[in-house]
Design a protein around this motif. Structure first.
Motif, PDB file in Angstrom:
ATOM      1  N   ASN A 374      51.602  42.863  36.409  1.00 60.05           N
ATOM      2  CA  ASN A 374      50.870  42.267  37.525  1.00 60.05           C
ATOM      3  C   ASN A 374      50.579  40.783  37.295  1.00 60.05           C
ATOM      4  OD1 ASN A 374      49.967  42.776  40.123  1.00 60.05           O
ATOM      5  ND2 ASN A 374      47.875  43.270  39.482  1.00 60.05           N
ATOM      6  N   ASP A 375      50.563  40.359  36.036  1.00 61.27           N
ATOM      7  CA  ASP A 375      50.358  38.929  35.748  1.00 61.27           C
ATOM      8  C   ASP A 375      51.436  38.072  36.402  1.00 61.27           C
ATOM      9  OD1 ASP A 375      48.175  39.539  34.250  1.00 61.27           O
ATOM     10  OD2 ASP A 375      49.013  38.989  32.304  1.00 61.27           O
ATOM     11  N   HIS A 376      52.612  38.629  36.643  1.00 63.92           N
ATOM     12  CA  HIS A 376      53.686  37.859  37.269  1.00 63.92           C
ATOM     13  C   HIS A 376      53.447  37.643  38.758  1.00 63.92           C
ATOM     14  CE1 HIS A 376      56.200  38.056  33.721  1.00 63.92           C
ATOM     15  NE2 HIS A 376      55.995  39.340  33.665  1.00 63.92           N
ATOM     16  N   ARG A 377      52.582  38.450  39.355  1.00 59.33           N
ATOM     17  CA  ARG A 377      52.365  38.361  40.803  1.00 59.33           C
ATOM     18  C   ARG A 377      51.168  37.517  41.175  1.00 59.33           C
ATOM     19  NH1 ARG A 377      50.110  42.541  42.946  1.00 59.33           N
ATOM     20  NH2 ARG A 377      50.651  42.133  45.092  1.00 59.33           N
ATOM     21  N   LEU A 378      50.030  37.833  40.548  1.00 59.40           N
ATOM     22  CA  LEU A 378      48.780  37.229  41.007  1.00 59.40           C
ATOM     23  C   LEU A 378      48.844  35.718  40.878  1.00 59.40           C
ATOM     24  CD1 LEU A 378      46.164  39.743  39.571  1.00 59.40           C
ATOM     25  CD2 LEU A 378      47.223  39.690  41.833  1.00 59.40           C
ATOM     26  N   GLY A 379      48.546  35.057  41.949  1.00 53.94           N
ATOM     27  CA  GLY A 379      48.555  33.604  41.933  1.00 53.94           C
ATOM     28  C   GLY A 379      49.942  33.010  42.062  1.00 53.94           C
ATOM     29  N   ALA A 380      50.937  33.828  42.367  1.00 53.58           N
ATOM     30  CA  ALA A 380      52.304  33.308  42.462  1.00 53.58           C
ATOM     31  C   ALA A 380      52.736  33.128  43.918  1.00 53.58           C
ATOM     32  CB  ALA A 380      53.269  34.219  41.719  1.00 53.58           C
ATOM     33  N   ASN A 381      51.794  32.832  44.799  1.00 51.27           N
ATOM     34  CA  ASN A 381      52.112  32.583  46.203  1.00 51.27           C
ATOM     35  C   ASN A 381      52.792  33.724  46.929  1.00 51.27           C
ATOM     36  OD1 ASN A 381      50.923  30.161  46.326  1.00 51.27           O
ATOM     37  ND2 ASN A 381      52.786  28.964  46.054  1.00 51.27           N
ATOM     38  N   GLU A 382      52.556  34.918  46.483  1.00 51.78           N
ATOM     39  CA  GLU A 382      53.115  36.078  47.165  1.00 51.78           C
ATOM     40  C   GLU A 382      52.064  37.163  47.149  1.00 51.78           C
ATOM     41  OE1 GLU A 382      56.057  37.220  43.968  1.00 51.78           O
ATOM     42  OE2 GLU A 382      54.764  38.981  44.123  1.00 51.78           O
ATOM     43  N   ALA A 383      51.067  36.980  46.332  1.00 50.76           N
ATOM     44  CA  ALA A 383      49.992  37.955  46.169  1.00 50.76           C
ATOM     45  C   ALA A 383      48.722  37.135  46.056  1.00 50.76           C
ATOM     46  CB  ALA A 383      50.224  38.746  44.898  1.00 50.76           C
ATOM     47  N   PRO A 384      47.555  37.779  46.234  1.00 44.76           N
ATOM     48  CA  PRO A 384      46.324  37.011  46.116  1.00 44.76           C
ATOM     49  C   PRO A 384      46.249  36.298  44.765  1.00 44.76           C
ATOM     50  CG  PRO A 384      45.877  39.321  46.624  1.00 44.76           C
ATOM     51  CD  PRO A 384      47.331  39.184  46.490  1.00 44.76           C
ATOM     52  N   PRO A 385      45.463  35.233  44.704  1.00 44.77           N
ATOM     53  CA  PRO A 385      45.305  34.541  43.426  1.00 44.77           C
ATOM     54  C   PRO A 385      44.521  35.393  42.434  1.00 44.77           C
ATOM     55  CG  PRO A 385      43.766  33.678  45.044  1.00 44.77           C
ATOM     56  CD  PRO A 385      44.625  34.668  45.764  1.00 44.77           C
ATOM     57  N   ALA A 386      44.495  34.955  41.195  1.00 43.37           N
ATOM     58  CA  ALA A 386      43.705  35.672  40.194  1.00 43.37           C
ATOM     59  C   ALA A 386      42.205  35.469  40.445  1.00 43.37           C
ATOM     60  CB  ALA A 386      44.097  35.201  38.798  1.00 43.37           C
ATOM     61  N   ILE A 387      41.886  34.516  41.301  1.00 43.93           N
ATOM     62  CA  ILE A 387      40.477  34.285  41.668  1.00 43.93           C
ATOM     63  C   ILE A 387      40.073  35.328  42.707  1.00 43.93           C
ATOM     64  CG2 ILE A 387      38.882  32.652  42.762  1.00 43.93           C
ATOM     65  CD1 ILE A 387      41.019  30.466  41.994  1.00 43.93           C
ATOM     66  N   ILE A 388      38.936  35.961  42.468  1.00 40.79           N
ATOM     67  CA  ILE A 388      38.484  36.981  43.412  1.00 40.79           C
ATOM     68  C   ILE A 388      37.519  36.350  44.421  1.00 40.79           C
ATOM     69  CG2 ILE A 388      37.279  39.197  43.644  1.00 40.79           C
ATOM     70  CD1 ILE A 388      39.786  39.582  42.035  1.00 40.79           C
ATOM     71  N   SER A 389      37.763  36.589  45.708  1.00 43.00           N
ATOM     72  CA  SER A 389      36.835  36.145  46.752  1.00 43.00           C
ATOM     73  C   SER A 389      36.855  37.163  47.881  1.00 43.00           C
ATOM     74  CB  SER A 389      37.240  34.764  47.273  1.00 43.00           C
ATOM     75  OG  SER A 389      38.509  34.838  47.889  1.00 43.00           O
ATOM     76  N   GLU A 514      44.346  23.709  46.743  1.00 44.26           N
ATOM     77  CA  GLU A 514      42.994  23.200  47.016  1.00 44.26           C
ATOM     78  C   GLU A 514      41.962  24.289  46.761  1.00 44.26           C
ATOM     79  OE1 GLU A 514      44.856  23.734  50.476  1.00 44.26           O
ATOM     80  OE2 GLU A 514      46.208  22.928  48.960  1.00 44.26           O
ATOM     81  N   TRP A 515      42.339  25.522  47.093  1.00 47.38           N
ATOM     82  CA  TRP A 515      41.397  26.622  46.896  1.00 47.38           C
ATOM     83  C   TRP A 515      41.107  26.817  45.413  1.00 47.38           C
ATOM     84  CZ3 TRP A 515      37.352  29.124  47.561  1.00 47.38           C
ATOM     85  CH2 TRP A 515      37.125  30.405  47.036  1.00 47.38           C
ATOM     86  N   ILE A 516      42.132  26.756  44.601  1.00 47.51           N
ATOM     87  CA  ILE A 516      41.925  26.947  43.162  1.00 47.51           C
ATOM     88  C   ILE A 516      40.946  25.898  42.641  1.00 47.51           C
ATOM     89  CG2 ILE A 516      43.071  26.911  40.897  1.00 47.51           C
ATOM     90  CD1 ILE A 516      45.479  28.135  42.246  1.00 47.51           C
ATOM     91  N   LYS A 517      41.147  24.676  43.104  1.00 48.10           N
ATOM     92  CA  LYS A 517      40.271  23.579  42.684  1.00 48.10           C
ATOM     93  C   LYS A 517      38.833  23.831  43.155  1.00 48.10           C
ATOM     94  CE  LYS A 517      40.678  18.611  43.044  1.00 48.10           C
ATOM     95  NZ  LYS A 517      40.258  18.094  41.758  1.00 48.10           N
ATOM     96  N   GLU A 518      38.704  24.131  44.435  1.00 44.84           N
ATOM     97  CA  GLU A 518      37.369  24.351  44.978  1.00 44.84           C
ATOM     98  C   GLU A 518      36.687  25.547  44.318  1.00 44.84           C
ATOM     99  OE1 GLU A 518      37.061  24.726  49.283  1.00 44.84           O
ATOM    100  OE2 GLU A 518      35.210  25.900  49.022  1.00 44.84           O
ATOM    101  N   ALA A 519      37.453  26.624  44.185  1.00 41.96           N
ATOM    102  CA  ALA A 519      36.871  27.859  43.636  1.00 41.96           C
ATOM    103  C   ALA A 519      36.362  27.652  42.222  1.00 41.96           C
ATOM    104  CB  ALA A 519      37.910  28.982  43.667  1.00 41.96           C
TER     105      ALA A 519
END
Ligand code: ADP
Ligand code: MG
Length: 699
Positions: A374-389, A514-519
């Motif tokens: 799953n580390d290959h997916r999260l945050g790879a612009n195809e699945a939600p980022p590793a940041i939870i919101s 931008e979201w990663i930065k803001e988050a």
């Protein structure tokens, strides 16, 4: 299959309520029902009577064996088959099955991971019947869903903590319902997991050692056509896939699994199956079975079902969406906005409980879906980022804003809302599911957690979700139970929660930089990118305290789970590394060399015929391929060094950091060179099927 047979087929291999009611005496049925609904201990005679009927029913349906079916921490399900036979005095056999055998089993536990638990506590483990999940027949075997524990009662599986977490949320939610005067005997969480997968042709699959050993391709240049046309989604299902789906549905329905929708997914060869939701515990068992049956049915159709999170680089991976809600036995969905002001206040309080839980325990939710795959997916612009919101949608966000700011919500009468007194406006549910980039979205009457990998057991995230929401509810109950004026206290509480946990609410694009930065920089949300980063947080004091307080885990269980999950991570990557070395040394380098030899031979032959030929193509290809073979050699050596170094590390925290920082980057580099070489080498000389051949293998 004829349509009219479906009702007859459905659940035909399940010892479900219909069968119980028909076959058990009234007394036995009543006691069993009490056990199922209210967790009341089953006495031995009743167990014997249930076992006897279960056995008779199973034999009538072709079973010869029984097994306790459980979910150890390896991620697959485990079973050990025993036959019903027992010798009779006349030299024949009787078919026997006792209440004792139904209730408790003693599998040889030594081969399952325990992270030191068995060594610390007790040498053996046992399995215990979970009567809340129905027994079923699979491969002529009566399967009894069970929990798996050490003799001192430490959980060695995923079901035990899941059941405990369901009890925790039940306890706390009932306290809240009592305050509102809402009638309910118990509260349960429900889940509908949407399951993604790939299908590839068995023969093509068999030619790829990486798929065979690791479930994903470790090499492979992009095909000329990938998913850029976006035409696969909801496209026509290929006949062979259609036959597979029909067969799969039939098998799942027999097992009482409510397979409902299936369609193509975004990537070529990718598909999805969604069941109708059920109680979390049952949904978890059903999803484990679904994954198993998918593989089995695919193989019957000459295909392989890939459940890996990222079988192909550059092509969307597969996830699982965990649709989750909380409901009462009296039929109320507590995440559904109600009709009266009181119901609405109750809904908002439960909504707040989830928002606060996700904010307070972001790390637990993140780590509950952390695996090497799953580390290959999260945050790879195809699945939600590793940041939870949390995504709430426009209308609900506006309502919360109005409450937070003590302002009227547009569309209501021009009064400042006082919860529990004024209605919150009703809002439609279909406006809420647009943002696919959010990891945790409110979709009208449930939350959808979208970060799960396709092969994950849904148990893990639901344990964390149930437990952390139980914790919010506990805090609310503690506060409200002592309040002099319930309505004022409730209003203040909801307002405070919305204000304090504002940072977790985000309706924007979760894929953007931008979201990663803001988050991370403005909101202070955690961004745990890999399993190695996330998993150690299981042992953070605040997390341990909460999980232990709600009796979901003991300290030793948490310690062992953290180690096992990290071990799974490092072992997975280690196998991948070894597979890469093997493929490069035995196949890729020799193949490129063969092709180089042909190019060299051709060039010298051509030049010997005519001095005028330049051989630009041959010479330039040779030069680059020869450079690439040098790079490949260097990087395969570097990876071999990493694999050696890895063997010398025995602390799992250290080795997981090493895997993240050294081994995975080495693998990435090696792959880059090999994939470039693939583009320069004749397909006839390339040793393995290409991405194109894999992704378009099922006609
Ligand atoms: P979609 O996401 O395609 O719009 P749905 O919203 O109907 O489809 O459901 C997706 C999944 O959520 C299905 O598995 C469905 O059974 C499940 N689901 C629907 N309602 C609930 C609920 N109240 N609790 C849990 N899961 C639910
Ligand atoms: Mg969905």
């Amino acid at each position: 299959m004829e349509n009219q047979n479906v009702p007859e087929l459905f659940g035909s291999l399940v010892f479900d309520d219909r069968v119980m009611r028909a076959r058990l005496s009234d007394d036995v049925y009543a006691s069993l029902k009490k056990t199922i609904d209210e967790n009341v201990r089953l006495d031995e005679q009743v167990a014997d009577a249930v076992a006897e009927e279960m056995k008779n029913w199973a034999i009538e349906n072709g079973a010869t064996h029984f097994t306790h079916w459980f979910q150890p921490l390896t991620g697959v399900t485990a079973e050990k088959h025993d036959s019903f036979i027992s010798p009779s005095p006349d030299g024949g056999v009787l078919m026997e099955f006792s209440g004792k055998e139904l209730i408790k089993g003693e599998p040889d536990a030594s081969s399952f991971p325990s992270g030191g638990l068995r060594a610390t506590f007790e040498a053996r483990g046992y399995t215990a019947w979970d009567p809340t999940s129905f027994a079923f027949i699979k491969d002529h075997t009566l399967c009894i869903p069970t929990a798996f524990c050490s003799y001192s009662g430490e959980a060695l599986d995923k079901k035990t903590p899941l059941l405990r977490s369901m009890q925790a949320i039940n306890r706390q939610a009932k306290r809240i319902l009592k305050l509102f005067g809402t009638e309910a005997n118990y509260v349960r969480t429900s889940v509908g997991p949407e399951q993604e997968y790939f299908l590839v042709d068995q023969e093509v699959f068999n030619k790829r050692p990486d798929l065979i050993y690791t479930g994903r391709t470790l090499f492979g240049a992009m095909p000329p056509r990938g998913q850029e046309m976006d035409d696969h989604y909801f496209g026509v299902i290929k006949p062979r896939v259609n036959e597979f789906m029909e067969d799969l549905n039939k098998e799942l329905w027999k097992l009482g699994i409510l397979a409902k929708t299936e369609h193509n997914e975004v990537a070529p060869a990718q598909h999805e199956l969604a069941p109708i939701y059920s109680t979390t515990n049952v949904a978890t068992d059903s999803n484990q079975l679904t994954m198993e049956i998918m593989k089995k049915v695919a193989s019957r159709h000459g295909m392989v079902c890939l459940l890996h999170e990222k079988p192909f680089a550059g092509v969307n991976g597969s996830g699982k969406h965990n649709n989750w809600s909380i409901g009462t036995d009296t039929g109320i969905n507590l995440l559904s906005p109600g009709k009266t002001p009181y119901e609405n206040a109750q809904f908002l309080l439960f909504l707040c409980a989830v928002i606060q839980a996700v904010d307070d325990y972001q790390d637990l939710l993140r780590l509950s879906v952390a695996t090497a795959g799953n580390d290959h997916r999260l945050g790879a612009n195809e699945a939600p980022p590793a940041i939870i919101s949390v995504f709430l949608g426009d209308e609900l966000s506006a309502i919360l804003k109005a409450i937070k700011e003590d302002k009227p919500y547009e569309g209501t009468e021009d009064v400042v809302m006082k919860l529990g007194v004024h209605s919150i406006p009703s809002f439609s549910r279909d406006t809420t599911d647009r943002n696919r980039t959010s990891p945790f979205a409110f979709t009208g009457n449930k939350f959808e957690f979208r970060s799960l990998g396709s092969s994950n057991s849904i148990a893990c995230c639901n344990i964390m979700l149930n437990a952390s929401v139980a914790e919010s509810l506990k805090q609310y109950a503690d506060e409200l139970e002592g309040a002099a004026d319930f309505e004022t206290a409730l209003h203040d509480l909801i307002k405070r929660v919305i204000t304090d946990h504002q940072r977790i609410l985000f309706d924007g694009n979760g894929y953007g930089d931008e979201w990663i930065k803001e988050a991370t920089e403005v909101r202070g949300l955690s961004n745990l990118k890999t399993t190695a980063d996330a998993m150690p947080h299981l042992l953070d004091e605040k997390n341990k305290k909460m999980l232990m307080e709600h009796k979901v885990f003991t300290e030793a269980e948490l310690q062992s789970r953290c180690e096992i999950m990290l071990e799974n991570y490092v072992k997975t990557v280690n196998i991948e590394g070894n597979t890469m070395v093997d493929m490069v040394r035995k196949n890729y380098l020799p193949a490129i060399e063969r092709y180089l030899f042909r190019l060299a031979e051709t060039t010298s032959l051509m030049k010997s015929v005519s001095a005028n030929v330049k051989c630009n193509y041959e010479v330039s290809t040779m030069e680059r391929l020869s450079e690439l073979t040098d790079h490949i050699l260097d990087s395969v050596k570097a990876l071999e060094d990493d694999l050696d170094k890895f063997k010398s590390l025995d602390d799992v925290f250290e080795s997981s950091a090493f895997v993240r920082d050294e081994m995975l980057p080495s693998m990435e580099t090696l792959r880059g060179y090999v994939d470039e070489a693939e583009m320069l080498t004749s397909q006839n000389d390339w040793p393995f099927p290409s991405y194109g051949q894999l992704l378009f293998s099922v006609k």
